[in-house]
Design a protein around this motif. Structure first.
Motif, PDB file in Angstrom:
ATOM      1  N   LYS B  41       0.846  -1.199   0.000  1.00  0.00           N
ATOM      2  CA  LYS B  41       0.000   0.000   0.000  1.00  0.00           C
ATOM      3  C   LYS B  41       0.873   1.237   0.000  1.00  0.00           C
ATOM      4  CE  LYS B  41      -3.432   2.866   1.211  1.00  0.00           C
ATOM      5  NZ  LYS B  41      -4.389   3.294   0.210  1.00  0.00           N
ATOM      6  N   TYR B  43       0.204   5.562  -0.803  1.00  0.00           N
ATOM      7  CA  TYR B  43      -0.688   6.591  -1.295  1.00  0.00           C
ATOM      8  C   TYR B  43      -0.255   7.028  -2.687  1.00  0.00           C
ATOM      9  CZ  TYR B  43      -3.402  10.800  -1.726  1.00  0.00           C
ATOM     10  OH  TYR B  43      -4.274  11.732  -2.195  1.00  0.00           O
ATOM     11  N   PRO B  44      -1.160   7.249  -3.662  1.00  0.00           N
ATOM     12  CA  PRO B  44      -2.615   7.199  -3.515  1.00  0.00           C
ATOM     13  C   PRO B  44      -3.235   5.795  -3.593  1.00  0.00           C
ATOM     14  CG  PRO B  44      -2.028   7.957  -5.704  1.00  0.00           C
ATOM     15  CD  PRO B  44      -0.745   7.792  -4.977  1.00  0.00           C
ATOM     16  N   SER B  45      -2.517   4.812  -4.184  1.00  0.00           N
ATOM     17  CA  SER B  45      -3.161   3.488  -4.197  1.00  0.00           C
ATOM     18  C   SER B  45      -2.201   2.438  -3.628  1.00  0.00           C
ATOM     19  CB  SER B  45      -3.652   3.120  -5.586  1.00  0.00           C
ATOM     20  OG  SER B  45      -2.595   3.167  -6.526  1.00  0.00           O
ATOM     21  N   PHE B  46      -1.614   1.605  -4.486  1.00  0.00           N
ATOM     22  CA  PHE B  46      -0.707   0.556  -4.025  1.00  0.00           C
ATOM     23  C   PHE B  46       0.209   0.224  -5.186  1.00  0.00           C
ATOM     24  CE2 PHE B  46      -3.679  -1.939  -6.391  1.00  0.00           C
ATOM     25  CZ  PHE B  46      -4.921  -1.461  -5.995  1.00  0.00           C
ATOM     26  N   THR B 248     -14.122  -3.769   3.054  1.00  0.00           N
ATOM     27  CA  THR B 248     -13.594  -2.470   3.477  1.00  0.00           C
ATOM     28  C   THR B 248     -12.212  -2.221   2.891  1.00  0.00           C
ATOM     29  OG1 THR B 248     -14.707  -2.870   5.567  1.00  0.00           O
ATOM     30  CG2 THR B 248     -13.202  -1.010   5.492  1.00  0.00           C
ATOM     31  N   GLN B 249     -11.387  -3.253   2.872  1.00  0.00           N
ATOM     32  CA  GLN B 249     -10.029  -3.068   2.357  1.00  0.00           C
ATOM     33  C   GLN B 249     -10.046  -2.766   0.854  1.00  0.00           C
ATOM     34  OE1 GLN B 249      -7.444  -2.602   4.143  1.00  0.00           O
ATOM     35  NE2 GLN B 249      -8.470  -3.146   6.045  1.00  0.00           N
ATOM     36  N   PHE B 250     -10.978  -3.371   0.132  1.00  0.00           N
ATOM     37  CA  PHE B 250     -11.055  -3.098  -1.302  1.00  0.00           C
ATOM     38  C   PHE B 250     -11.760  -1.775  -1.583  1.00  0.00           C
ATOM     39  CE2 PHE B 250      -9.683  -7.393  -1.789  1.00  0.00           C
ATOM     40  CZ  PHE B 250      -9.077  -7.433  -3.032  1.00  0.00           C
ATOM     41  N   GLY B 251     -12.586  -1.302  -0.629  1.00  0.00           N
ATOM     42  CA  GLY B 251     -13.317  -0.052  -0.831  1.00  0.00           C
ATOM     43  C   GLY B 251     -12.700   1.082  -0.050  1.00  0.00           C
ATOM     44  N   ALA B 252     -13.224   1.325   1.141  1.00  0.00           N
ATOM     45  CA  ALA B 252     -12.859   2.501   1.931  1.00  0.00           C
ATOM     46  C   ALA B 252     -11.356   2.650   2.118  1.00  0.00           C
ATOM     47  CB  ALA B 252     -13.550   2.436   3.293  1.00  0.00           C
ATOM     48  N   ALA B 253     -10.669   1.566   2.456  1.00  0.00           N
ATOM     49  CA  ALA B 253      -9.252   1.699   2.786  1.00  0.00           C
ATOM     50  C   ALA B 253      -8.365   1.718   1.548  1.00  0.00           C
ATOM     51  CB  ALA B 253      -8.833   0.567   3.713  1.00  0.00           C
ATOM     52  N   LEU B 254      -8.932   1.290   0.402  1.00  0.00           N
ATOM     53  CA  LEU B 254      -8.179   1.223  -0.851  1.00  0.00           C
ATOM     54  C   LEU B 254      -6.861   0.482  -0.673  1.00  0.00           C
ATOM     55  CD1 LEU B 254      -9.230   2.322  -3.512  1.00  0.00           C
ATOM     56  CD2 LEU B 254      -7.493   4.096  -3.394  1.00  0.00           C
ATOM     57  N   ASN B 255      -6.918  -0.580   0.127  1.00  0.00           N
ATOM     58  CA  ASN B 255      -5.730  -1.385   0.368  1.00  0.00           C
ATOM     59  C   ASN B 255      -5.978  -2.781  -0.202  1.00  0.00           C
ATOM     60  OD1 ASN B 255      -3.409  -2.536   1.312  1.00  0.00           O
ATOM     61  ND2 ASN B 255      -3.601  -1.750   3.392  1.00  0.00           N
ATOM     62  N   TRP B 256      -5.940  -2.866  -1.544  1.00  0.00           N
ATOM     63  CA  TRP B 256      -6.202  -4.155  -2.186  1.00  0.00           C
ATOM     64  C   TRP B 256      -5.191  -5.218  -1.761  1.00  0.00           C
ATOM     65  CZ3 TRP B 256      -8.289  -3.467  -7.897  1.00  0.00           C
ATOM     66  CH2 TRP B 256      -9.373  -2.584  -7.859  1.00  0.00           C
TER      67      TRP B 256
END
Lengths: 346, 289
Positions: B41, B43-46, B248-256
């Protein structure tokens, strides 16, 4: 009656398809932001057909766009998510000269960091409101005034809180930390502790607007936070008497902006759409459908009744100034969401 | 065209289609998820990486272990409740129900809810268990309680009830099939040899139906293990399950990457349960005595 028939006929022909239309625009947005009550007029006037997909939360924008471009032309993330869209490279700078009414937008919104980068604007402010608090009238003899009322032992099992990182903002303010978008690790840990302390009192964390409405309607909760103007009007329509309030610890403010997805092939219709949304048609459209305040004060003034103008705090700069407008959390984002997830995991 | 190439073509199709299917719809997605789980992870994604940090986080940060333990507990309870209700029911249908028509009707009554949307069925429990719901109205009208009670909804109890209701057909069906396969003359023989009905049940019927029980346990357990709608609809603040955390990890946290690692851990747990139950079933089929 006859005009209504005509409007319906137009709406139907608009729905009938892109065959008649000169162009099209596809929007990924909140429910109400592309409501037929004003979009059908736009389709008729511009010749652009509009297709809308709705999101349930700000968290839906990134995954949807990450899955690949070319589907959506316009999106409307809130001001806590706009910066992420820019940094992810999903949106392109706006040609503000091509947008009529830009100068009518509240200066406070044009000053937000979240919609700009390197001197260019990436978002067109559209609508705004407060994350107010709300209670059921028949449950209180003395109206609640503070965030601390959501921690009251005697309201155990009757409290609801938005399932969002906003919960950290709420708990931080309860702890007296007003720098809610710039909290230190210790402050976040303290907020997390406060939320854990509140957890046994919570009936349910609400995730969607409809869910909160259901919780009040079914008599499950009597106090919560809310998207000012929206759920309370839905509840009023159901005959449930609730009152919104801004707690003594202040309220967060949100603002949604239209953003153009990078390299959209439908630029012409996209800009026609932006112009419409910032005009009286779009500004009063969203105010009437969702009960949100309008970002273009000038347009709002000319299309709203004076009562609506006052009710939506359009005439009250102090109200707007009192709101803690969501700010991008950038690399602190993870610490906030992680703290909130840890609360929910317990 | 001669016969030989045609036969080759047919052979290739028969083998090729399933292999292609497994490749495209199973191995490829799993491969992608496994790959993501090693990413990092940022920012902004991974971004791509090869590191085990996500797995380390899952086993060191107590929040993930807590949710996994809770999910195991809920799915075990759902399986046990389903078993306790389904076994006597299936037993009655196979051995006690004299009327063929009644048996068909009762069996259909269990299967029919499967044709109704899952979401709707979960939603219905909200109106039953709510503070102003049907159960409370009933209890008040019968005088059992004086005030509406909030204890039925928005907690783990509500989740177990809802999931049991939704997944119980998957317990009834395999047990019914297993019981039906048992030759009747075995219990007659057992009676002839002087065993009472209870001992016959414990030593003949139950062991012979174990493959069905194992299949039922596996199905209900795995289905509830991956569920995320029930926590959302009828669960309370303490109702988060693994699937919700993944969402949540795939959505809100954006931590795929972290979400993928969690999905892989979940997959391993489910696969080990399936292979365990497979072994149980084949032992049952082979006859353990």
């Amino acid at each position: 009656m006859k005009t209504q028939y005509l409007v319906t006929a137009c709406a139907l022909s608009a729905l009938a398809g892109p065959v008649l239309a000169e162009g099209s625009v596809s929007v990924l947005t909140w429910e109400g932001y592309a409501d037929p009550s004003f979009i059908s007029t736009f389709e008729e006037q511009s010749g652009c057909s509009v297709s809308a997909t709705y999101v349930g939360s700000n968290d839906d924008f990134a995954p949807k766009l990450m899955a690949g471009g070319g589907i959506y032309d316009l999106i409307t993330p809130s001001i806590d998510t706009t910066k992420l869209m820019i940094d992810l490279g999903f949106v392109e700078p706006l040609d503000t000269a091509a947008i009529t009414g830009w100068d009518g937008i509240y200066p406070k919104f044009l000053g937000q960091d979240g919609i700009q980068k390197d001197g260019a604007y990436y978002g067109m402010p559209y609508s705004w409101g407060a994350i107010a608090f709300m209670y059921r009238d028949d449950a209180f003899t003395t109206p609640p005034t503070s965030i601390a009322d959501l921690w009251r032992e005697d309201l155990k099992g009757k409290i609801s809180l938005w399932d969002d990182k906003s919960a950290i903002y709420v708990a931080a303010r309860k702890n007296g930390d007003m720098n809610i978008y710039d909290l230190s690790d210790e402050q976040i840990a303290k907020a997390q502790e406060a939320l854990l302390e509140q957890k046994p009192l919570v009936r349910k964390y609400w995730a969607t607007a409809g869910e909160l409405v259901d919780l009040y309607k079914a008599g499950e909760v009597v106090i919560s936070n809310t998207w000012a103007g929206y759920q309370s009007s839905l509840l009023a329509a159901e005959g449930v008497k609730v009152t919104e309030f801004i707690p003594t610890e202040g309220a967060e403010g949100w603002m949604d902006s239209w953003m153009v997805v990078k390299d959209t092939p439908n630029k012409e219709c996209a800009y026609k759409f932006l112009n419409m949304q910032l005009s009286e048609l779009g500004q009063c459209g969203v105010a009437n459908v969702n009960g949100y305040s309008a970002a273009n004060a000038a347009a709002a003034k000319s299309c709203m009744t004076s009562e609506q103008f006052a009710a939506l705090h359009q005439d009250d700069p102090d109200y707007l100034d009192s709101l803690l407008i969501w700010a991008p959390l950038a690399d602190r984002f993870e610490t906030y969401t992680n703290a909130w997830n840890a609360v929910k995991a317990q | 065209m001669s016969a030989a190439p045609r036969r080759n073509l047919a052979g290739a199709l028969i083998l090729g289609i399933p292999i292609l299917w497994i490749l495209v719809f199973m191995l490829l997605p799993y491969g992608i998820i496994v790959t993501y789980s090693f990413w990092i992870k940022k920012y902004p994604s991974f971004m791509p990486a090869f590191q085990l940090g996500n797995y380390v986080t899952l086993f060191t940060d107590p929040q993930y272990l807590q949710v996994m333990a809770r999910t195991l507990k809920i799915s075990t309870l759902v399986s046990l409740c389903s078993f306790a209700l389904a076994y006597p029911f299936a037993y009655y249908l196979v051995f006690r129900c004299r009327s063929q028509a009644l048996r068909t009707w009762l069996y259909m009554a269990v299967i029919a809810p499967l044709w109704v949307s899952y979401l709707l069925r979960a939603y219905v429990w909200k109106t039953i268990l709510g503070t102003e719901g049907i159960l409370n109205s009933f209890l008040i009208s019968t005088g059992i309680i004086a005030e509406p009670s909030p204890v039925f909804l928005y907690n783990q109890f509500a989740m177990v009830v809802t999931l049991t209701y939704i997944f119980i057909p998957f317990m009834v069906m395999p047990i019914y099939t297993a019981l039906e396969k048992i030759p009747r003359n075995l219990s007659e023989a057992s009676a002839d040899l002087g065993m009472g009905p209870w001992r016959t049940f414990l030593h003949v019927t139950l062991p012979l139906s174990m493959p069905g029980v194992a299949a039922g346990f596996t199905l209900t357990f795995c289905l509830s293990f991956g569920d995320f709608v029930a926590p959302f609809l009828v669960g309370g603040p303490d109702g988060n399950l693994v699937a919700n955390v993944i969402a949540t990890q795939f959505g809100a946290a954006l931590n795929w990457p972290l979400g993928s690692a969690l999905a892989i851990v979940m997959l391993i747990i489910v696969l080990s349960i399936v292979s365990l139950s497979d072994r149980l079933e084949s032992r049952g089929n082979g006859g353990e005595f």
